[in-house]
Design a protein around this motif. Structure first.
Motif, PDB file in Angstrom:
ATOM      1  N   LEU A  99      -4.652   7.895   5.774  1.00  0.00           N
ATOM      2  CA  LEU A  99      -5.657   8.455   5.416  1.00  0.00           C
ATOM      3  C   LEU A  99      -6.137   7.612   5.977  1.00  0.00           C
ATOM      4  O   LEU A  99      -7.126   7.855   6.537  1.00  0.00           O
ATOM      5  N   GLU A 100      -5.486   5.932   6.379  1.00  0.00           N
ATOM      6  CA  GLU A 100      -6.572   5.638   6.935  1.00  0.00           C
ATOM      7  C   GLU A 100      -6.020   5.455   8.374  1.00  0.00           C
ATOM      8  O   GLU A 100      -6.464   4.879   9.357  1.00  0.00           O
ATOM      9  N   GLY A 101      -4.900   5.984   9.106  1.00  0.00           N
ATOM     10  CA  GLY A 101      -5.541   6.754  10.023  1.00  0.00           C
ATOM     11  C   GLY A 101      -5.529   7.714  10.447  1.00  0.00           C
ATOM     12  O   GLY A 101      -6.193   7.524  12.006  1.00  0.00           O
ATOM     13  N   LYS A 116      -8.760   7.529  10.534  1.00  0.00           N
ATOM     14  CA  LYS A 116     -10.462   7.187  10.891  1.00  0.00           C
ATOM     15  C   LYS A 116     -10.350   6.716  12.078  1.00  0.00           C
ATOM     16  O   LYS A 116     -11.726   6.180  12.434  1.00  0.00           O
ATOM     17  N   ASP A 117      -8.929   6.342  12.814  1.00  0.00           N
ATOM     18  CA  ASP A 117      -8.913   6.264  14.338  1.00  0.00           C
ATOM     19  C   ASP A 117     -10.154   7.522  15.221  1.00  0.00           C
ATOM     20  O   ASP A 117     -10.125   9.018  14.684  1.00  0.00           O
ATOM     21  N   TRP A 133       0.309   7.271   1.596  1.00  0.00           N
ATOM     22  CA  TRP A 133      -0.677   8.206   1.628  1.00  0.00           C
ATOM     23  C   TRP A 133      -2.064   7.736   2.018  1.00  0.00           C
ATOM     24  O   TRP A 133      -2.731   7.844   2.538  1.00  0.00           O
ATOM     25  N   LYS A 134      -2.155   6.848   1.558  1.00  0.00           N
ATOM     26  CA  LYS A 134      -2.886   5.735   1.670  1.00  0.00           C
ATOM     27  C   LYS A 134      -3.099   4.692   3.322  1.00  0.00           C
ATOM     28  O   LYS A 134      -4.584   5.139   4.104  1.00  0.00           O
ATOM     29  N   LYS A 135      -1.653   4.943   3.212  1.00  0.00           N
ATOM     30  CA  LYS A 135      -1.624   4.209   5.149  1.00  0.00           C
ATOM     31  C   LYS A 135      -1.738   5.559   6.488  1.00  0.00           C
ATOM     32  O   LYS A 135      -2.865   5.492   6.978  1.00  0.00           O
ATOM     33  N   ASP A 190       0.704  -0.802   0.085  1.00  0.00           N
ATOM     34  CA  ASP A 190       0.084  -0.256  -0.096  1.00  0.00           C
ATOM     35  C   ASP A 190       0.740   1.325  -0.327  1.00  0.00           C
ATOM     36  O   ASP A 190       2.018   1.259   0.064  1.00  0.00           O
TER      37      ASP A 190
END
Length: 61
Positions: A36-38, A40-41, A32-34, A29
């Protein structure tokens, strides 16, 4: 006790029938995708809202 493997002809036949014996690589991955997933917390969202409120209060005096 001798162990015997496949002959060259058997190897070629096996490769034609079943394909190469290799693992397919899964692309990693992107960073930048990692990141953005952060976001979500829930704790990160609370801290971001607090940062926005702090910046707005700073500029309002």
């Amino acid at each position: 006790m001798q162990q015997k493997g496949l002959s060259k002809a058997e190897i070629e036949e096996s490769r034609k029938k079943y394909g190469e014996n290799v693992l397919t690589e899964i692309p990693p991955d992107p960073l930048w995708k990692k990141i953005l997933e952060g976001f979500k917390d829930p704790m990160i969202m609370i801290l971001l809202v607090a940062l926005v409120v702090q910046v707005v209060l700073f500029f309002l005096g």
